[in-house]
Motif scaffolding. Structure first.
Motif, PDB file in Angstrom:
ATOM      1  N   LEU A 104     136.588  74.289  -5.062  1.00  0.00           N
ATOM      2  CA  LEU A 104     136.573  75.753  -4.930  1.00  0.00           C
ATOM      3  C   LEU A 104     136.365  76.497  -6.246  1.00  0.00           C
ATOM      4  O   LEU A 104     135.502  77.368  -6.344  1.00  0.00           O
ATOM      5  CB  LEU A 104     137.874  76.249  -4.287  1.00  0.00           C
ATOM      6  CG  LEU A 104     138.006  76.127  -2.789  1.00  0.00           C
ATOM      7  CD1 LEU A 104     139.407  76.575  -2.351  1.00  0.00           C
ATOM      8  CD2 LEU A 104     136.942  76.911  -2.069  1.00  0.00           C
ATOM      9  N   SER A 105     137.173  76.211  -7.236  1.00  0.00           N
ATOM     10  CA  SER A 105     137.156  77.000  -8.467  1.00  0.00           C
ATOM     11  C   SER A 105     135.831  76.875  -9.219  1.00  0.00           C
ATOM     12  O   SER A 105     135.243  77.880  -9.620  1.00  0.00           O
ATOM     13  CB  SER A 105     138.324  76.598  -9.369  1.00  0.00           C
ATOM     14  OG  SER A 105     138.356  77.419 -10.512  1.00  0.00           O
ATOM     15  N   ILE A 106     135.348  75.660  -9.393  1.00  0.00           N
ATOM     16  CA  ILE A 106     134.102  75.495 -10.152  1.00  0.00           C
ATOM     17  C   ILE A 106     132.900  76.003  -9.361  1.00  0.00           C
ATOM     18  O   ILE A 106     131.954  76.540  -9.933  1.00  0.00           O
ATOM     19  CB  ILE A 106     133.916  74.048 -10.657  1.00  0.00           C
ATOM     20  CG1 ILE A 106     132.883  74.029 -11.781  1.00  0.00           C
ATOM     21  CG2 ILE A 106     133.604  73.088  -9.515  1.00  0.00           C
ATOM     22  CD1 ILE A 106     132.913  72.813 -12.661  1.00  0.00           C
ATOM     23  N   GLU A 107     132.931  75.893  -8.032  1.00  0.00           N
ATOM     24  CA  GLU A 107     131.850  76.465  -7.231  1.00  0.00           C
ATOM     25  C   GLU A 107     131.859  77.991  -7.308  1.00  0.00           C
ATOM     26  O   GLU A 107     130.794  78.610  -7.454  1.00  0.00           O
ATOM     27  CB  GLU A 107     131.976  76.017  -5.769  1.00  0.00           C
ATOM     28  CG  GLU A 107     131.609  74.574  -5.545  1.00  0.00           C
ATOM     29  CD  GLU A 107     131.793  74.114  -4.118  1.00  0.00           C
ATOM     30  OE1 GLU A 107     131.176  73.104  -3.760  1.00  0.00           O
ATOM     31  OE2 GLU A 107     132.559  74.741  -3.354  1.00  0.00           O
ATOM     32  N   ALA A 108     133.032  78.588  -7.235  1.00  0.00           N
ATOM     33  CA  ALA A 108     133.124  80.049  -7.341  1.00  0.00           C
ATOM     34  C   ALA A 108     132.698  80.516  -8.730  1.00  0.00           C
ATOM     35  O   ALA A 108     132.017  81.537  -8.864  1.00  0.00           O
ATOM     36  CB  ALA A 108     134.541  80.512  -7.022  1.00  0.00           C
ATOM     37  N   LEU A 109     133.079  79.769  -9.759  1.00  0.00           N
ATOM     38  CA  LEU A 109     132.680  80.123 -11.121  1.00  0.00           C
ATOM     39  C   LEU A 109     131.168  80.076 -11.273  1.00  0.00           C
ATOM     40  O   LEU A 109     130.562  81.011 -11.813  1.00  0.00           O
ATOM     41  CB  LEU A 109     133.349  79.185 -12.133  1.00  0.00           C
ATOM     42  CG  LEU A 109     132.924  79.373 -13.588  1.00  0.00           C
ATOM     43  CD1 LEU A 109     133.247  80.778 -14.083  1.00  0.00           C
ATOM     44  CD2 LEU A 109     133.577  78.320 -14.462  1.00  0.00           C
ATOM     45  N   ALA A 110     130.538  79.020 -10.791  1.00  0.00           N
ATOM     46  CA  ALA A 110     129.076  78.903 -10.892  1.00  0.00           C
ATOM     47  C   ALA A 110     128.393  80.050 -10.151  1.00  0.00           C
ATOM     48  O   ALA A 110     127.435  80.656 -10.667  1.00  0.00           O
ATOM     49  CB  ALA A 110     128.612  77.550 -10.353  1.00  0.00           C
ATOM     50  N   GLU A 111     128.885  80.368  -8.972  1.00  0.00           N
ATOM     51  CA  GLU A 111     128.280  81.459  -8.193  1.00  0.00           C
ATOM     52  C   GLU A 111     128.481  82.805  -8.886  1.00  0.00           C
ATOM     53  O   GLU A 111     127.559  83.627  -8.944  1.00  0.00           O
ATOM     54  CB  GLU A 111     128.874  81.489  -6.788  1.00  0.00           C
ATOM     55  CG  GLU A 111     128.216  82.496  -5.882  1.00  0.00           C
ATOM     56  CD  GLU A 111     128.764  82.502  -4.462  1.00  0.00           C
ATOM     57  OE1 GLU A 111     128.533  83.516  -3.768  1.00  0.00           O
ATOM     58  OE2 GLU A 111     129.426  81.536  -4.048  1.00  0.00           O
ATOM     59  N   ALA A 112     129.668  83.039  -9.425  1.00  0.00           N
ATOM     60  CA  ALA A 112     129.944  84.312 -10.107  1.00  0.00           C
ATOM     61  C   ALA A 112     129.080  84.457 -11.361  1.00  0.00           C
ATOM     62  O   ALA A 112     128.531  85.536 -11.624  1.00  0.00           O
ATOM     63  CB  ALA A 112     131.424  84.421 -10.465  1.00  0.00           C
ATOM     64  N   MET A 113     128.921  83.374 -12.116  1.00  0.00           N
ATOM     65  CA  MET A 113     128.086  83.442 -13.314  1.00  0.00           C
ATOM     66  C   MET A 113     126.622  83.675 -12.945  1.00  0.00           C
ATOM     67  O   MET A 113     125.935  84.454 -13.599  1.00  0.00           O
ATOM     68  CB  MET A 113     128.252  82.171 -14.153  1.00  0.00           C
ATOM     69  CG  MET A 113     129.599  82.076 -14.855  1.00  0.00           C
ATOM     70  SD  MET A 113     129.806  80.547 -15.794  1.00  0.00           S
ATOM     71  CE  MET A 113     128.697  80.866 -17.189  1.00  0.00           C
ATOM     72  N   SER A 114     126.161  83.034 -11.897  1.00  0.00           N
ATOM     73  CA  SER A 114     124.791  83.240 -11.436  1.00  0.00           C
ATOM     74  C   SER A 114     124.566  84.686 -10.995  1.00  0.00           C
ATOM     75  O   SER A 114     123.565  85.315 -11.352  1.00  0.00           O
ATOM     76  CB  SER A 114     124.492  82.270 -10.266  1.00  0.00           C
ATOM     77  OG  SER A 114     123.200  82.478  -9.778  1.00  0.00           O
ATOM     78  N   THR A 115     125.519  85.222 -10.248  1.00  0.00           N
ATOM     79  CA  THR A 115     125.436  86.606  -9.789  1.00  0.00           C
ATOM     80  C   THR A 115     125.427  87.571 -10.970  1.00  0.00           C
ATOM     81  O   THR A 115     124.633  88.513 -11.010  1.00  0.00           O
ATOM     82  CB  THR A 115     126.606  86.936  -8.845  1.00  0.00           C
ATOM     83  OG1 THR A 115     126.538  86.050  -7.709  1.00  0.00           O
ATOM     84  CG2 THR A 115     126.584  88.370  -8.380  1.00  0.00           C
ATOM     85  N   ALA A 116     126.298  87.319 -11.945  1.00  0.00           N
ATOM     86  CA  ALA A 116     126.360  88.187 -13.130  1.00  0.00           C
ATOM     87  C   ALA A 116     125.041  88.166 -13.901  1.00  0.00           C
ATOM     88  O   ALA A 116     124.568  89.210 -14.368  1.00  0.00           O
ATOM     89  CB  ALA A 116     127.508  87.760 -14.039  1.00  0.00           C
ATOM     90  N   GLN A 117     124.424  87.007 -14.012  1.00  0.00           N
ATOM     91  CA  GLN A 117     123.135  86.910 -14.717  1.00  0.00           C
ATOM     92  C   GLN A 117     122.041  87.655 -13.956  1.00  0.00           C
ATOM     93  O   GLN A 117     121.208  88.311 -14.553  1.00  0.00           O
ATOM     94  CB  GLN A 117     122.735  85.443 -14.917  1.00  0.00           C
ATOM     95  CG  GLN A 117     123.480  84.787 -16.045  1.00  0.00           C
ATOM     96  CD  GLN A 117     122.948  83.408 -16.373  1.00  0.00           C
ATOM     97  OE1 GLN A 117     122.101  82.836 -15.697  1.00  0.00           O
ATOM     98  NE2 GLN A 117     123.461  82.843 -17.462  1.00  0.00           N
ATOM     99  N   GLU A 118     122.061  87.548 -12.634  1.00  0.00           N
ATOM    100  CA  GLU A 118     121.067  88.246 -11.813  1.00  0.00           C
ATOM    101  C   GLU A 118     121.209  89.762 -11.931  1.00  0.00           C
ATOM    102  O   GLU A 118     120.211  90.490 -11.854  1.00  0.00           O
ATOM    103  CB  GLU A 118     121.205  87.840 -10.343  1.00  0.00           C
ATOM    104  CG  GLU A 118     120.773  86.416 -10.070  1.00  0.00           C
ATOM    105  CD  GLU A 118     121.162  85.945  -8.679  1.00  0.00           C
ATOM    106  OE1 GLU A 118     121.624  86.753  -7.859  1.00  0.00           O
ATOM    107  OE2 GLU A 118     121.014  84.734  -8.412  1.00  0.00           O
ATOM    108  N   MET A 119     122.442  90.242 -12.088  1.00  0.00           N
ATOM    109  CA  MET A 119     122.696  91.681 -12.141  1.00  0.00           C
ATOM    110  C   MET A 119     122.465  92.254 -13.534  1.00  0.00           C
ATOM    111  O   MET A 119     122.376  93.469 -13.689  1.00  0.00           O
ATOM    112  CB  MET A 119     124.139  91.960 -11.698  1.00  0.00           C
ATOM    113  CG  MET A 119     124.375  91.609 -10.237  1.00  0.00           C
ATOM    114  SD  MET A 119     126.106  91.694  -9.731  1.00  0.00           S
ATOM    115  CE  MET A 119     126.557  93.362 -10.158  1.00  0.00           C
ATOM    116  N   ALA A 120     122.364  91.390 -14.536  1.00  0.00           N
ATOM    117  CA  ALA A 120     122.212  91.862 -15.931  1.00  0.00           C
ATOM    118  C   ALA A 120     120.829  92.426 -16.183  1.00  0.00           C
ATOM    119  O   ALA A 120     119.878  92.143 -15.568  1.00  0.00           O
ATOM    120  CB  ALA A 120     122.489  90.710 -16.894  1.00  0.00           C
TER     121      ALA A 120
END
Length: 148
Positions: free
Chosen positions: A132-148
């Motif tokens: 859970l934690s590492i999957e959520a982290l990867a998804e959150a980082m990907s989302t943050a990069q897309e929104m930047a």
């Protein structure tokens, strides 16, 4: 089938110590992205908040409601993640998944702390909570990069 003594070994002192001391166990006030994940099998859930700077994880916050194995995995993830890139987190995630399936060794540094969870490979019903934690982290980082 595993017996009770195998299950007791699974919840080692190291795992319980990690579960009791999860780094970054708070929500961020102004995250670049937030992701919540839940394991339908056991009900464990994790919410991860991230802030990135120049493609690297600068700040992490998490809310973890999981079994001891999920908590230990969240502790390893949070302890290793600051300063990493999305690619490093994705590699750690993929290597952890392979380790749990018996198709790979311990993840490379900085996620080599997942070694503590090697005994969980035999307990497939625990794998989703551990991821859970590492999957959520990867998804959150990907989302943050897309929104930047």
């Amino acid at each position: 089938m595993s017996n009770d003594s195998d299950l007791i070994k699974l919840y080692s002192g190291r795992i319980l110590a990690l579960a009791a001391d999860i780094p970054h166990l708070r929500r961020l006030d102004k995250p670049d992205a937030s992701v919540s994940r839940r394991s339908p099998l056991c009900g464990s859930s994790v919410t991860v908040d991230v802030q990135l700077k120049n493609g690297q994880l600068e700040a992490l916050g998490q809310d973890v409601k999981a079994c001891a194995l999920g908590q230990a995995a969240a502790a390893v993830t949070a302890g290793a993640a600051i300063g990493t890139s999305l690619e490093t987190v994705q590699l750690g995630r993929d290597q952890l998944k392979a380790m749990l399936k018996g198709k790979g060794g311990v993840p490379d540094a900085p996620f080599d702390g997942f070694e503590v969870l090697l005994p969980a490979t035999e307990y497939k019903n625990r794998h989703a909570s551990i991821m859970l934690s590492i999957e959520a982290l990867a998804e959150a980082m990907s989302t943050a990069q897309e929104m930047a």
